[in-house]
Design a protein around this motif. Sequence first.
Motif, PDB file in Angstrom:
ATOM      1  N   LEU B   9       7.366   7.130   2.245  1.00 31.96           N
ATOM      2  CA  LEU B   9       5.911   7.133   2.077  1.00 31.96           C
ATOM      3  C   LEU B   9       5.339   5.886   2.738  1.00 31.96           C
ATOM      4  O   LEU B   9       5.816   4.780   2.504  1.00 31.96           O
ATOM      5  CB  LEU B   9       5.563   7.135   0.579  1.00 31.96           C
ATOM      6  N   VAL B  10       4.344   6.070   3.586  1.00 36.19           N
ATOM      7  CA  VAL B  10       3.715   4.945   4.282  1.00 36.19           C
ATOM      8  C   VAL B  10       2.210   5.018   4.054  1.00 36.19           C
ATOM      9  O   VAL B  10       1.609   6.091   4.185  1.00 36.19           O
ATOM     10  CB  VAL B  10       4.036   4.983   5.793  1.00 36.19           C
ATOM     11  N   SER B  11       1.613   3.887   3.698  1.00 37.51           N
ATOM     12  CA  SER B  11       0.157   3.855   3.532  1.00 37.51           C
ATOM     13  C   SER B  11      -0.470   2.982   4.612  1.00 37.51           C
ATOM     14  O   SER B  11       0.065   1.931   4.976  1.00 37.51           O
ATOM     15  CB  SER B  11      -0.221   3.346   2.144  1.00 37.51           C
ATOM     16  N   PHE B  12      -1.583   3.459   5.133  1.00 39.74           N
ATOM     17  CA  PHE B  12      -2.348   2.755   6.154  1.00 39.74           C
ATOM     18  C   PHE B  12      -3.702   2.421   5.520  1.00 39.74           C
ATOM     19  O   PHE B  12      -4.507   3.317   5.257  1.00 39.74           O
ATOM     20  CB  PHE B  12      -2.534   3.653   7.374  1.00 39.74           C
ATOM     21  N   VAL B  41      -0.217  -1.881   6.944  1.00 40.08           N
ATOM     22  CA  VAL B  41       0.747  -0.773   6.956  1.00 40.08           C
ATOM     23  C   VAL B  41       1.836  -1.107   5.955  1.00 40.08           C
ATOM     24  O   VAL B  41       2.559  -2.090   6.125  1.00 40.08           O
ATOM     25  CB  VAL B  41       1.349  -0.568   8.362  1.00 40.08           C
ATOM     26  N   LEU B  42       1.938  -0.282   4.898  1.00 37.53           N
ATOM     27  CA  LEU B  42       2.867  -0.590   3.812  1.00 37.53           C
ATOM     28  C   LEU B  42       3.829   0.573   3.614  1.00 37.53           C
ATOM     29  O   LEU B  42       3.397   1.726   3.501  1.00 37.53           O
ATOM     30  CB  LEU B  42       2.072  -0.845   2.521  1.00 37.53           C
ATOM     31  N   GLU B  43       5.114   0.273   3.560  1.00 39.84           N
ATOM     32  CA  GLU B  43       6.131   1.312   3.397  1.00 39.84           C
ATOM     33  C   GLU B  43       6.618   1.351   1.957  1.00 39.84           C
ATOM     34  O   GLU B  43       6.768   0.313   1.336  1.00 39.84           O
ATOM     35  CB  GLU B  43       7.311   1.042   4.329  1.00 39.84           C
ATOM     36  N   GLY B  44       6.892   2.555   1.462  1.00 39.92           N
ATOM     37  CA  GLY B  44       7.494   2.694   0.143  1.00 39.92           C
ATOM     38  C   GLY B  44       6.493   3.126  -0.898  1.00 39.92           C
ATOM     39  O   GLY B  44       5.278   3.025  -0.719  1.00 39.92           O
ATOM     40  N   SER B  45       7.011   3.609  -2.021  1.00 39.95           N
ATOM     41  CA  SER B  45       6.155   4.222  -3.026  1.00 39.95           C
ATOM     42  C   SER B  45       5.379   3.181  -3.815  1.00 39.95           C
ATOM     43  O   SER B  45       4.501   3.512  -4.592  1.00 39.95           O
ATOM     44  CB  SER B  45       6.990   5.084  -3.971  1.00 39.95           C
ATOM     45  N   GLY B  46       5.703   1.899  -3.621  1.00 44.55           N
ATOM     46  CA  GLY B  46       4.950   0.846  -4.290  1.00 44.55           C
ATOM     47  C   GLY B  46       3.547   0.663  -3.728  1.00 44.55           C
ATOM     48  O   GLY B  46       2.755  -0.104  -4.270  1.00 44.55           O
ATOM     49  N   SER B  47       3.240   1.381  -2.638  1.00 43.15           N
ATOM     50  CA  SER B  47       1.940   1.200  -2.001  1.00 43.15           C
ATOM     51  C   SER B  47       0.853   1.925  -2.788  1.00 43.15           C
ATOM     52  O   SER B  47       0.504   3.047  -2.507  1.00 43.15           O
ATOM     53  CB  SER B  47       1.988   1.737  -0.570  1.00 43.15           C
ATOM     54  N   ALA B  48       0.338   1.252  -3.801  1.00 44.18           N
ATOM     55  CA  ALA B  48      -0.670   1.841  -4.686  1.00 44.18           C
ATOM     56  C   ALA B  48      -2.012   1.965  -3.964  1.00 44.18           C
ATOM     57  O   ALA B  48      -2.274   1.244  -3.014  1.00 44.18           O
ATOM     58  CB  ALA B  48      -0.822   0.968  -5.922  1.00 44.18           C
ATOM     59  N   PRO B  49      -2.849   2.911  -4.405  1.00 44.39           N
ATOM     60  CA  PRO B  49      -4.204   3.007  -3.843  1.00 44.39           C
ATOM     61  C   PRO B  49      -4.913   1.656  -3.959  1.00 44.39           C
ATOM     62  O   PRO B  49      -4.787   0.963  -4.961  1.00 44.39           O
ATOM     63  CB  PRO B  49      -4.862   4.065  -4.733  1.00 44.39           C
ATOM     64  N   ALA B  50      -5.633   1.276  -2.926  1.00 45.06           N
ATOM     65  CA  ALA B  50      -6.300  -0.020  -2.879  1.00 45.06           C
ATOM     66  C   ALA B  50      -7.793   0.185  -3.108  1.00 45.06           C
ATOM     67  O   ALA B  50      -8.470   0.743  -2.260  1.00 45.06           O
ATOM     68  CB  ALA B  50      -6.047  -0.667  -1.528  1.00 45.06           C
ATOM     69  N   PRO B  51      -8.291  -0.270  -4.257  1.00 47.51           N
ATOM     70  CA  PRO B  51      -9.696  -0.015  -4.594  1.00 47.51           C
ATOM     71  C   PRO B  51     -10.683  -0.697  -3.631  1.00 47.51           C
ATOM     72  O   PRO B  51     -11.791  -0.220  -3.463  1.00 47.51           O
ATOM     73  CB  PRO B  51      -9.833  -0.560  -6.018  1.00 47.51           C
ATOM     74  N   ASP B  52     -10.266  -1.810  -3.010  1.00 48.14           N
ATOM     75  CA  ASP B  52     -11.172  -2.528  -2.107  1.00 48.14           C
ATOM     76  C   ASP B  52     -11.101  -2.013  -0.681  1.00 48.14           C
ATOM     77  O   ASP B  52     -11.816  -2.504   0.200  1.00 48.14           O
ATOM     78  CB  ASP B  52     -10.818  -4.024  -2.094  1.00 48.14           C
ATOM     79  N   ALA B  53     -10.270  -1.018  -0.426  1.00 55.53           N
ATOM     80  CA  ALA B  53     -10.062  -0.562   0.941  1.00 55.53           C
ATOM     81  C   ALA B  53     -11.308   0.130   1.488  1.00 55.53           C
ATOM     82  O   ALA B  53     -12.031   0.801   0.748  1.00 55.53           O
ATOM     83  CB  ALA B  53      -8.882   0.403   0.987  1.00 55.53           C
ATOM     84  N   VAL B  54     -11.545  -0.021   2.785  1.00 55.75           N
ATOM     85  CA  VAL B  54     -12.577   0.763   3.457  1.00 55.75           C
ATOM     86  C   VAL B  54     -12.120   2.222   3.511  1.00 55.75           C
ATOM     87  O   VAL B  54     -12.881   3.139   3.248  1.00 55.75           O
ATOM     88  CB  VAL B  54     -12.853   0.189   4.856  1.00 55.75           C
ATOM     89  N   TRP B  55     -10.872   2.446   3.849  1.00 50.31           N
ATOM     90  CA  TRP B  55     -10.229   3.743   3.682  1.00 50.31           C
ATOM     91  C   TRP B  55      -8.731   3.538   3.586  1.00 50.31           C
ATOM     92  O   TRP B  55      -8.205   2.500   3.994  1.00 50.31           O
ATOM     93  CB  TRP B  55     -10.589   4.745   4.786  1.00 50.31           C
ATOM     94  N   GLN B  56      -8.060   4.530   3.037  1.00 53.29           N
ATOM     95  CA  GLN B  56      -6.601   4.494   2.972  1.00 53.29           C
ATOM     96  C   GLN B  56      -6.058   5.883   3.261  1.00 53.29           C
ATOM     97  O   GLN B  56      -6.506   6.874   2.692  1.00 53.29           O
ATOM     98  CB  GLN B  56      -6.123   4.043   1.582  1.00 53.29           C
ATOM     99  N   LEU B  57      -5.103   5.951   4.172  1.00 55.80           N
ATOM    100  CA  LEU B  57      -4.432   7.213   4.494  1.00 55.80           C
ATOM    101  C   LEU B  57      -2.953   7.045   4.160  1.00 55.80           C
ATOM    102  O   LEU B  57      -2.371   6.000   4.433  1.00 55.80           O
ATOM    103  CB  LEU B  57      -4.606   7.556   5.974  1.00 55.80           C
ATOM    104  N   ARG B  58      -2.356   8.104   3.590  1.00 54.45           N
ATOM    105  CA  ARG B  58      -0.948   8.043   3.226  1.00 54.45           C
ATOM    106  C   ARG B  58      -0.215   9.266   3.759  1.00 54.45           C
ATOM    107  O   ARG B  58      -0.759  10.373   3.769  1.00 54.45           O
ATOM    108  CB  ARG B  58      -0.781   7.984   1.698  1.00 54.45           C
ATOM    109  N   GLY B  59       0.997   9.067   4.212  1.00 56.35           N
ATOM    110  CA  GLY B  59       1.814  10.174   4.691  1.00 56.35           C
ATOM    111  C   GLY B  59       3.285   9.855   4.527  1.00 56.35           C
ATOM    112  O   GLY B  59       3.643   8.704   4.243  1.00 56.35           O
ATOM    113  N   THR B  60       4.137  10.857   4.667  1.00 54.94           N
ATOM    114  CA  THR B  60       5.579  10.626   4.549  1.00 54.94           C
ATOM    115  C   THR B  60       6.281  11.051   5.830  1.00 54.94           C
ATOM    116  O   THR B  60       5.920  12.055   6.445  1.00 54.94           O
ATOM    117  CB  THR B  60       6.214  11.430   3.396  1.00 54.94           C
ATOM    118  N   THR B  61       7.280  10.285   6.216  1.00 49.77           N
ATOM    119  CA  THR B  61       8.179  10.750   7.266  1.00 49.77           C
ATOM    120  C   THR B  61       8.945  11.946   6.693  1.00 49.77           C
ATOM    121  O   THR B  61       9.009  12.137   5.476  1.00 49.77           O
ATOM    122  CB  THR B  61       9.163   9.649   7.683  1.00 49.77           C
ATOM    123  N   SER B  62       9.527  12.764   7.566  1.00 44.14           N
ATOM    124  CA  SER B  62      10.202  13.970   7.074  1.00 44.14           C
ATOM    125  C   SER B  62      11.302  14.371   8.054  1.00 44.14           C
ATOM    126  O   SER B  62      11.594  13.643   9.006  1.00 44.14           O
ATOM    127  CB  SER B  62       9.176  15.085   6.893  1.00 44.14           C
TER     128      SER B  62
END
Lengths: 188, 188
Positions: B9-12, B41-62
């Motif tokens: 899981l990677v969050s941008f 760019v944060l890897e791993g499931s510890g990447s919690a939603p960021a309330p201060d973010a302008v936007w956040q997109l999350r996806g998983t490699t497969s």
Amino acid sequence: MLRMPPPLLVSFTAGDAGAWTIDQLTPVRGETLALAARLDVLEGSGSAPAPDAVWQLRGTTSNLRYTLRKEASALAAVQEGLGRARATCAALIPIRKNDAWWALAQDERRAILEEQSRHVALGMDYLPAVARRLHHCRDIGGPFDFLTWFECAPQDASRFDDLVGALRETAEWNYVVREVDIRLSRAA
Amino acid sequence: MLRMPPPLLVSFTAGDAGAWTIDQLTPVRGETLALAARLDVLEGSGSAPAPDAVWQLRGTTSNLRYTLRKEASALAAVQEGLGRARATCAALIPIRKNDAWWALAQDERRAILEEQSRHVALGMDYLPAVARRLHHCRDIGGPFDFLTWFECAPQDASRFDDLVGALRETAEWNYVVREVDIRLSRAA
């Protein structure tokens, strides 16, 4: 064009509540799951983790991964949906495949799944008696890769045994490292 | 056998912080994303939603979805990984395809992607200069289906423009309903 609904998150929660009575829980390969009285099947993203659950598995429906157009059309012509009044028997079969399976390229997995194992063709023989929905969970984490849910009428339950028996003899099943076979009936 | 790591899981996260400076953000098709100064760019499931973010997109490699063994082997022989010291330029290209794409069977999508559009073959021409990682997000929800991350050296950035330009002319891109092209450089 096939009707193809958007991905649907579905949670399967074992515990004291739910529309399905768990009649039998059999470890086929690898670690089993704990026994519970009932299974709650909840659709949609509102299905929050249940702290009182004995266990909870979650997966999403998705687009077709291996099925060719000619196969998809043949399936669509005969298959029936979930929720038929006469389909009071169900099965939930969570499966995990090994790393060797996931390291294969698309054509290699397709060749094992269909040209060697006839996974789609075998399933065709049991339509429309057995209705089926596949949920993917490898990419969202958790202990299994797939959760397949089946529904049929009581008189078709033995035919369902033939289907899963045949699949377990295939080359594809050499890649299965964990499988639990859970049989259920609609709670009164 | 290909090395194939488990799904990641990677969050941008766009906002005021992160290792990448956002240099340019261009809506290619459909609704754009809001501008921000930095991307984390944060890897791993510890990447919690960021309330201060302008936007956040999350996806998983497969696992590979379309690539054949011969293609995967050819790619593996020349491609390089993320994080090369000289690769100080990056691009994040979130894409959403339409319902017609997702309703296609596997062989129909493969035929459009490769036999008609040469998606894999086009990418081969830019290896090893451009390193790439694909993240899937359709099944986990959110506004896009794919988040592709690219890294290259500054002197290869114009070649990268050629690659995305060529892809946007293909039959596959007729199914793209939303695309944003975000260019970044490693923050000092």
